[in-house]
Design a protein around this motif. Sequence first.
Motif: not given
Length: 469
Positions: A253-256, A262, A264, A385
Motif C-alpha cells: 500500500p506504500s507504492n500503489i 500511499g 503503511t 493492505c
Amino acid sequence: MRVLFISSEVYPFSKTGGLADVSGALPKALAALGHEVLVVSPWYKQLHQVKPLWIGDVDVPFEGGFVSVGVGRWRQPDSGVEDAFVGHPFFQRERYYGYDDDMRRFALFSRSIAQVCARCNFYPDIVHCNDWQSGYVPLIFKHGWHLPKGFSGLPCLFTIHNARFLGESAPQDIVHQLRLSAEFADGWMNFYGTALAMRAALGYADAINAVSPSYAEEITTPEYGYHLAGSYYEVRHKLSGIVNGIDTEVWSPSNIAALPQGYTADDTSGKALAKLELCRRYGLDAERPLLVTVSRLAEQKGIDIVLHALPYLLEQGWNVFMLGSGEAELEAWIRYTSSQHQGRFASYVGYEETFSHLVYAAADAIAIASRFEPCGLTQMISMHCGTIPIARATGGLRDTIRHGETGFLFEDANPTGLLWATEAARRTYDTPYWQKMMHNGMQEDFSWQRSARSYEALYQRLMAKNPRT
Ligand code: ADP
C-alpha cells in the motif's frame, strides 16, 4: 540445485488463473535462493511480453512414432529464471484449453519435456509438475522408454492447484500416445475405465502437495475430493500443503499508483483517503464501515451467499461494494441489486486490476464466502493492505487468517454463517481492537520467499530419498 518447473501457463506470458501466478512467481523466488530453474510451458499462439528464440526441433516419442517439436528459449531479465517453450501446431489455437483433444495436446507436451530439457542442456535434480496438464510426467520419467540420458528416475513433485480438473481420456489412447507399455492402462491412471492424468500423478509422483495444508486435508474427503477423495486418502502419506505467496511489492500500500496517497502499518491515513475516494465515486457514505468483495463470479466463490445476506449486512450497518466478473447470472444479480440499494450498495462488474488496488485499500473489510478455496490470494492481499478478511474457514483461507487476530472465520457456507462473522466484525469495528487487527494483518509474512523455502525443503527431502542421489 537444478529445478525443472513444468506448467501449462506462466505469468506474464500466458494466464487463465492462479496457476500462472504461481508459475511466474515461485521460480523467481527459488532462483533468488540460489537455485537454477528452468520453466517449461507451451509455445502458445498468444504469448505476452516474450519472443522466444527458436533453438531447433527435437523428436519426441509419441503415438507409435516420433513427432517433431520446436524448442524456444527465453531468459527473464533480472530474474535468474530460464524459460523454455514447447512449440507444436497443437498450441497454435485461439484458446489455451477447452478443446476435445486437450488431453492429447498435453500428453505431447508432457512427453516432450525430457527431450526439450536435453536440447536446452538442462539436466535437473528435481522435477516439479503442476496440475493435470503435466500429470503424466512422473509416470513418463519413472517408466517411459526413449528418455535422454539423465532423466530416468528423477524425483518428481506434483502440485495440486485445483482438484476439479482431472485430465480425462481413454486408457488405451494415453498409453499409445505416451508410448508406454500396455500394462499401465490398468494401473494408477485407470479410474473405473477412464484414464485420469491427476490420478496418474498421485500414483507415480514421489510427493504431492496442495496449495495449502487445509486443502491437502480436505481433498481426502468426499465433500472436496471431487471423485478422487479415496485416491487422495490412499496417498496421504506423501501429501502435504504449502501456501502460495503474493507479490508483496506489487500489493504494497506504500507504492500503489492507483491510490490518492500511499500508507503503511504505522500511518494509515492514506487508507482513509482511499475510502473517501471510492465512496465519493460511487455515492456511498464514507462514515459507515465498508465491506467489499473482489472476486471471480463463480459458484465456488459464494457470491450468491453474500447477495442473499445483503439486506442483513446493510442492517448491521455496513456499506457494501462488489468488484467482480464472471457468470452472467451473477453479474445481472449484482447489477440489479445495486440499483435497488443506491447509497448503500454499489458495484463494478468487470475485471479491473488497477482499480482493484483502490478497492482493497478503501475497504475496511472483505467478505470471502468461498465454498472451497485451494489457497486464495484476496485474503492475503487484503491483510497486506490493512483490510480485515471475513472468510469461510476452508482451504487456504483457514491457513492464512487467524480468527480474532487478523480476521474472522466462519464455518457454514450460507448467509447465516457469513452474518454471524460480519456481526462479530461489526462490533469489533467500533472498538480500538480493530486497529490492532489491521496492524496484525499488515505485519504477516505473505512473501513468496517464505513459500519458496518450504518448497526448497521438500525438494531436498525428495532428493535425499531418491536412489539416484
Ligand atoms: P481465483 O484464482 O480462484 O480466482 P484467487 O483469490 O486465488 O482466486 O485470486 C484472484 C485474483 O484475481 C486476485 O488477485 C484478485 O484481486 C483478482 N481479481 C478477481 N476478480 C477481479 C476483478 N473483477 N478485477 C480485478 N481483479 C480481480
